[in-house]
Design an enzyme around this catalytic site. Sequence first.
Site, PDB file in Angstrom:
ATOM      1  N   ARG A 151     -14.063   7.389   5.040  1.00 17.38           N
ATOM      2  CA  ARG A 151     -13.904   8.636   5.670  1.00 17.38           C
ATOM      3  C   ARG A 151     -14.934   9.639   5.054  1.00 17.38           C
ATOM      4  O   ARG A 151     -16.091   9.645   4.975  1.00 17.38           O
ATOM      5  CB  ARG A 151     -12.790   8.747   6.130  1.00 17.38           C
ATOM      6  CG  ARG A 151     -12.525   9.507   7.427  1.00 17.38           C
ATOM      7  CD  ARG A 151     -11.232   9.248   8.246  1.00 17.38           C
ATOM      8  NE  ARG A 151     -10.172   9.581   6.919  1.00 17.38           N
ATOM      9  CZ  ARG A 151      -9.452  10.631   6.983  1.00 17.38           C
ATOM     10  NH1 ARG A 151      -9.462  11.452   8.165  1.00 17.38           N
ATOM     11  NH2 ARG A 151      -8.516  10.903   6.296  1.00 17.38           N
TER      12      ARG A 151
ATOM     13  N   ASP B 290      -8.432   4.739   1.770  1.00 15.52           N
ATOM     14  CA  ASP B 290      -9.496   5.713   1.361  1.00 15.52           C
ATOM     15  C   ASP B 290      -8.860   6.768   0.174  1.00 15.52           C
ATOM     16  O   ASP B 290      -9.360   7.089  -0.463  1.00 15.52           O
ATOM     17  CB  ASP B 290      -9.627   6.864   2.667  1.00 15.52           C
ATOM     18  CG  ASP B 290     -10.051   6.306   3.760  1.00 15.52           C
ATOM     19  OD1 ASP B 290     -10.789   5.154   3.789  1.00 15.52           O
ATOM     20  OD2 ASP B 290     -10.014   6.626   5.104  1.00 15.52           O
TER      21      ASP B 290
ATOM     22  N   GLY C 287     -20.127  -2.303 -11.915  1.00 17.55           N
ATOM     23  CA  GLY C 287     -21.181  -2.200 -12.799  1.00 17.55           C
ATOM     24  C   GLY C 287     -22.312  -1.716 -11.993  1.00 17.55           C
ATOM     25  O   GLY C 287     -23.548  -2.114 -12.453  1.00 17.55           O
TER      26      GLY C 287
ATOM     27  N   THR D 281      -3.341   4.122   3.106  1.00 20.50           N
ATOM     28  CA  THR D 281      -4.875   3.928   3.776  1.00 20.50           C
ATOM     29  C   THR D 281      -5.835   3.664   2.479  1.00 20.50           C
ATOM     30  O   THR D 281      -5.390   3.950   1.468  1.00 20.50           O
ATOM     31  CB  THR D 281      -5.387   5.727   4.138  1.00 20.50           C
ATOM     32  OG1 THR D 281      -6.737   5.788   4.179  1.00 20.50           O
ATOM     33  CG2 THR D 281      -4.804   6.730   3.185  1.00 20.50           C
TER      34      THR D 281
ATOM     35  N   ASP E 221      -3.586  10.960   6.597  1.00 19.56           N
ATOM     36  CA  ASP E 221      -3.640  12.538   6.875  1.00 19.56           C
ATOM     37  C   ASP E 221      -3.479  12.824   8.261  1.00 19.56           C
ATOM     38  O   ASP E 221      -2.781  13.769   8.691  1.00 19.56           O
ATOM     39  CB  ASP E 221      -4.265  13.438   6.010  1.00 19.56           C
ATOM     40  CG  ASP E 221      -5.912  13.175   6.474  1.00 19.56           C
ATOM     41  OD1 ASP E 221      -6.300  12.357   7.074  1.00 19.56           O
ATOM     42  OD2 ASP E 221      -6.465  14.027   5.927  1.00 19.56           O
TER      43      ASP E 221
ATOM     44  N   ALA F 157       9.981  -2.876   2.770  1.00 19.21           N
ATOM     45  CA  ALA F 157      11.013  -2.210   1.951  1.00 19.21           C
ATOM     46  C   ALA F 157      11.787  -1.295   2.764  1.00 19.21           C
ATOM     47  O   ALA F 157      12.875  -0.994   2.623  1.00 19.21           O
ATOM     48  CB  ALA F 157      10.020  -1.689   1.187  1.00 19.21           C
TER      49      ALA F 157
ATOM     50  N   ASP G  75      -7.395   9.153   0.021  1.00 20.48           N
ATOM     51  CA  ASP G  75      -7.698  10.649   0.186  1.00 20.48           C
ATOM     52  C   ASP G  75      -6.393  11.570   0.298  1.00 20.48           C
ATOM     53  O   ASP G  75      -6.621  12.747   0.862  1.00 20.48           O
ATOM     54  CB  ASP G  75      -8.819  10.677   1.068  1.00 20.48           C
ATOM     55  CG  ASP G  75      -8.345  10.310   2.427  1.00 20.48           C
ATOM     56  OD1 ASP G  75      -7.055   9.476   2.533  1.00 20.48           O
ATOM     57  OD2 ASP G  75      -8.732  10.489   3.551  1.00 20.48           O
TER      58      ASP G  75
ATOM     59  N   GLY H 114      -5.875   3.694  10.490  1.00 20.21           N
ATOM     60  CA  GLY H 114      -6.483   2.550  10.060  1.00 20.21           C
ATOM     61  C   GLY H 114      -5.637   1.807   9.223  1.00 20.21           C
ATOM     62  O   GLY H 114      -4.890   2.351   8.601  1.00 20.21           O
TER      63      GLY H 114
ATOM     64  N   ARG I 262      -5.049   4.629  16.977  1.00 20.76           N
ATOM     65  CA  ARG I 262      -5.365   6.165  16.775  1.00 20.76           C
ATOM     66  C   ARG I 262      -5.118   6.611  18.179  1.00 20.76           C
ATOM     67  O   ARG I 262      -5.778   6.131  19.136  1.00 20.76           O
ATOM     68  CB  ARG I 262      -6.781   6.258  16.375  1.00 20.76           C
ATOM     69  CG  ARG I 262      -7.042   5.647  14.986  1.00 20.76           C
ATOM     70  CD  ARG I 262      -8.134   5.986  14.532  1.00 20.76           C
ATOM     71  NE  ARG I 262      -8.986   5.119  13.540  1.00 20.76           N
ATOM     72  CZ  ARG I 262      -8.833   5.268  12.072  1.00 20.76           C
ATOM     73  NH1 ARG I 262      -7.975   6.419  11.731  1.00 20.76           N
ATOM     74  NH2 ARG I 262      -9.291   4.576  11.244  1.00 20.76           N
TER      75      ARG I 262
ATOM     76  N   ASN J  82     -34.872  -4.960 -13.223  1.00 22.01           N
ATOM     77  CA  ASN J  82     -35.702  -5.166 -12.255  1.00 22.01           C
ATOM     78  C   ASN J  82     -34.721  -5.408 -10.993  1.00 22.01           C
ATOM     79  O   ASN J  82     -35.498  -5.965  -9.764  1.00 22.01           O
ATOM     80  CB  ASN J  82     -36.532  -6.106 -12.560  1.00 22.01           C
ATOM     81  CG  ASN J  82     -36.148  -7.129 -13.079  1.00 22.01           C
ATOM     82  OD1 ASN J  82     -34.783  -7.333 -12.839  1.00 22.01           O
ATOM     83  ND2 ASN J  82     -36.620  -8.135 -13.713  1.00 22.01           N
ATOM     84  N   SER J  83     -33.398  -5.224 -11.034  1.00 18.81           N
ATOM     85  CA  SER J  83     -32.893  -5.425  -9.695  1.00 18.81           C
ATOM     86  C   SER J  83     -31.732  -4.219  -9.771  1.00 18.81           C
ATOM     87  O   SER J  83     -31.214  -3.959 -10.945  1.00 18.81           O
ATOM     88  CB  SER J  83     -32.256  -6.687  -9.553  1.00 18.81           C
ATOM     89  OG  SER J  83     -30.909  -6.868 -10.460  1.00 18.81           O
TER      90      SER J  83
END
Length: 327
Positions: free
Chosen positions: A176, A132, A190, A130, A107, A26, A134, A15, A76, A219-220
């Site tokens: 993911r 993510d 918040g 990524t 990964d 760089a 992760d 991704g 991919r 209320n929301s």
Amino acid sequence: MEYAIKTIGVLTSGGDAPGMNAAVRAVVRAAIINNIRVKAVFRGYKGLMDDEVQEFTSQDVSGIIQRGGTILKSARSEEFRTQEGRARAYATIKKEKIDALIVIGGDGSFTGARLLAQEYNIPVIGIPGTIDNDLWGTDATIGYDTALNTIMECVDKLRDTGTSHERLFLVEVMGRDAGFLTLSAAIAAGAEAAIIPEKATVAEQLEAAIGHGRRKHKNSSIVLVQEHAIEGGAQAVAKVIEQSHPEYGTRVTILGHLQRGGSPTAYDRILASRLGCAAIQALLDEQRSIMVGVQNSEIVYVPLTQAIKYKKNIKDDKWQALQVLSI
Ligand code: F6P
């Protein structure tokens, strides 16, 4: 003594993530300044198998630091998962006289890189890219901060309309298998709650979400739902709530791929620039099969095997902060 690595290949894979271009820039410039030639590989491992390769000069990476996506394109590749696919990739590496490969990705991309390195004894350096966040062994991955800010801005906007109509908004966030983006965005925006795969059961988290929001004085409310926390994502959560609380006026927003777009934040540009330079330094240091990362603001070299194998944990204090602040 002249260093053995004369030419490197660089590719982006998996991704796309904002800041990948800054990393490519760089890598190219840090290599050239060290008298290393750079061959840009287009379309990730697919391009490596198909010999979609072009030598890059410093000018080829001008004016890209601020651009989202990746000028190298990404893909991919199922074929690269096979030995035959990796043999085709190695044929390109030999043909193009590439001595080492730099892989910018997540990964899945690193798993492929490690196999290629093992099978063909080629130095490979990974740069974590990524949204993510992760990957174990690095505090941040390129693209995470930008995506986080994008999500926060979207949720801010949803809150305007949510408050006006006194509705419950369920916002589905990417990641993911990981809840980093969801939890951090929930704190930053918040939100009343986050539903993430790492914590409790979805039913418990849902109960907390309702408790923190509608059943009290609000209320929301806004609940962020990690895309894979529950099968069916935010839509599935909405179905449950609509049945038990039809009066909430529940709405679902799936942020989808807009989370991957946009100009990288200063944080991501700097991270990508540092990691790109660090990847070249790692090669000069004769490192192999490692990921360059940051821990406590310092550059670190992490074995690819560890980055892939270990699971990065959600910070408990962040989870607690969300619970405390959403009362
Ligand atoms: O890994 C990045 C990511 O954006 C995940 O958050 C998401 O689950 C996945 O990629 C989506 O992949 P694709 O672009 O192939 O739909």
